[in-house]
Design a protein around this motif. Structure first.
Motif, PDB file in Angstrom:
ATOM      1  N   GLY A 142       0.800  -1.218   0.000  1.00 37.40           N
ATOM      2  CA  GLY A 142       0.000   0.000   0.000  1.00 37.40           C
ATOM      3  C   GLY A 142       0.834   1.270   0.000  1.00 37.40           C
ATOM      4  N   ARG A 143       1.956   1.250   0.688  1.00 38.90           N
ATOM      5  CA  ARG A 143       2.806   2.454   0.747  1.00 38.90           C
ATOM      6  C   ARG A 143       3.411   2.758  -0.620  1.00 38.90           C
ATOM      7  N   ILE A 144       3.847   1.727  -1.295  1.00 35.56           N
ATOM      8  CA  ILE A 144       4.432   1.917  -2.632  1.00 35.56           C
ATOM      9  C   ILE A 144       3.361   2.413  -3.603  1.00 35.56           C
ATOM     10  N   LEU A 173       2.227   1.770   7.464  1.00 31.37           N
ATOM     11  CA  LEU A 173       0.977   2.358   7.004  1.00 31.37           C
ATOM     12  C   LEU A 173       0.275   3.140   8.122  1.00 31.37           C
ATOM     13  N   MET A 174       1.034   3.494   9.159  1.00 30.16           N
ATOM     14  CA  MET A 174       0.472   4.225  10.289  1.00 30.16           C
ATOM     15  C   MET A 174       1.177   5.549  10.559  1.00 30.16           C
ATOM     16  N   THR A 175       2.236   5.831   9.839  1.00 30.14           N
ATOM     17  CA  THR A 175       3.081   6.970  10.191  1.00 30.14           C
ATOM     18  C   THR A 175       2.604   8.285   9.581  1.00 30.14           C
ATOM     19  N   LEU A 179       0.604   9.057   5.963  1.00 33.85           N
ATOM     20  CA  LEU A 179      -0.677   9.769   5.917  1.00 33.85           C
ATOM     21  C   LEU A 179      -0.569  11.059   5.116  1.00 33.85           C
ATOM     22  N   GLN A 180       0.565  11.731   5.190  1.00 34.21           N
ATOM     23  CA  GLN A 180       0.760  12.935   4.378  1.00 34.21           C
ATOM     24  C   GLN A 180       0.749  12.595   2.893  1.00 34.21           C
ATOM     25  N   GLU A 181       1.388  11.481   2.539  1.00 36.77           N
ATOM     26  CA  GLU A 181       1.390  11.035   1.147  1.00 36.77           C
ATOM     27  C   GLU A 181      -0.020  10.678   0.699  1.00 36.77           C
ATOM     28  N   THR A 182      -0.756   9.997   1.572  1.00 35.59           N
ATOM     29  CA  THR A 182      -2.122   9.576   1.240  1.00 35.59           C
ATOM     30  C   THR A 182      -3.044  10.781   1.091  1.00 35.59           C
ATOM     31  N   LYS A 183      -2.853  11.776   1.929  1.00 34.50           N
ATOM     32  CA  LYS A 183      -3.690  12.974   1.873  1.00 34.50           C
ATOM     33  C   LYS A 183      -3.602  13.661   0.511  1.00 34.50           C
TER      34      LYS A 183
END
Length: 296
Positions: A142-144, A173-175, A179-183
């Motif tokens: 998921g991070r990639i 997937l909790m850091t 979350l900044q990348e996901t936002k």
């Protein structure tokens, strides 16, 4: 709770089980088990510390949702002014959420990201996970996926974080950085919901991390169990009056899936009014991860 599910859970707690294992395999990441227990079919991940249900369905009524946390996820629709057109789900399980969303929004594009190809195979074979031109599954961490999607400037109206490795959420997937990348993937009025727990040793740190990235958010809980959904948005959170109006519009649409959106909305609390962790709680980062905390 459904009576049959309650009976199955009680037998499970007492050590008595009528479950019939219909599939078992060792993947690159975990032991995968599919069990039938009368009308209930469940996907389980068996790791060193536990055997946990990842997804379940009623064989005689696959549309009706089993798990409370899955139902709680639909609180996300109360933050959306319009039906979602692009949805990202990180963590497939049995594909229940993807299938339900397709029925609700048949024209929406749904991307499912799952690190374990064996899970996708099992979801297709035993849980009727549905794919077409608009519904895809991708084998990737998921991070990639999030990093690459950000480079492509992809946008989603609804992002669902539901990745579990059997013990808990994978720590990368909790850091704050994740979350900044996901936002950055959220559309202008996009919504993000994360499946987590209210009894986790990381509860306060998770909460502080989400607030550091998104500002105030909704906690969505079922007071009868430990499920918690962290629900936030790329824009201002709606008022109580707006939520009430959206509940009225969604109630009939969600009812066939066993989702009581009115009841769920009554269990939504904003951190702007109710913050149950200390302001000096340390935020999770790639350098200060859950492993640092739990191994102290």
């Amino acid at each position: 709770m459904n009576k049959l599910l309650l009976i199955c859970l009680l037998f499970s707690v007492s050590g008595i089980s009528f479950a019939n294992v219909i599939h078992k395999e060792r993947s690159l990441y975990r032991n995968i088990i599919v069990e039938d227990n009368y009308n209930l079919r469940c996907l389980k991940f068996n790791v060193k510390t536990s055997k946990t249900n990842q997804s379940c369905l009623y064989k005689n009524n696959p549309n009706k949702l089993v798990f409370n946390y899955t139902k709680l996820l639909f609180s996300s629709l109360l933050l959306l002014e319009n039906p979602p057109e692009n949805i990202l789900i990180v963590g497939l399980g049995g594909g229940t959420m993807s299938n339900t969303l397709h029925q609700l929004y048949p024209n929406a594009k749904i991307e499912n990201v799952e690190i374990d190809p064996a899970v996708i195979k099992v979801a297709r074979q035993y849980f009727s996970f549905f794919e077409n031109d608009n519904i895809t599954s991708k084998v990737q961490d998921g991070r990639i996926f999030v990093k690459r999607a950000a480079l492509k400037k992809q946008k989603y109206d609804w992002i669902i974080l539901d990745a579990f490795n059997g013990d808990y959420i994978p720590e990368h997937l909790m850091t704050k950085e994740f979350l900044q990348e996901t936002k950055t993937l959220l559309s202008e009025n996009g919504v993000l919901s994360a499946n987590t727990f209210s009894v986790s040793e990381l509860y306060a740190h998770e909460s502080a991390t989400y607030k550091a990235v998104f500002g105030d958010f909704f906690n969505v809980r079922n007071r009868k169990n430990s499920n918690r959904i962290i629900l936030t948005a790329n824009s201002a959170l709606p008022s109580g009056e707006v939520i009430v109006e959206r509940v009225k519009k969604l109630a009939k649409q969600l009812s066939p899936f066993g989702v009581d959106i009115a009841q769920i909305s009554s269990n939504m609390t904003s951190t702007s009014e109710e913050q149950d962790w200390s302001d000096d709680t340390k935020v999770l980062t790639d350098q200060y991860s859950p492993a640092n905390l739990l191994n102290q």
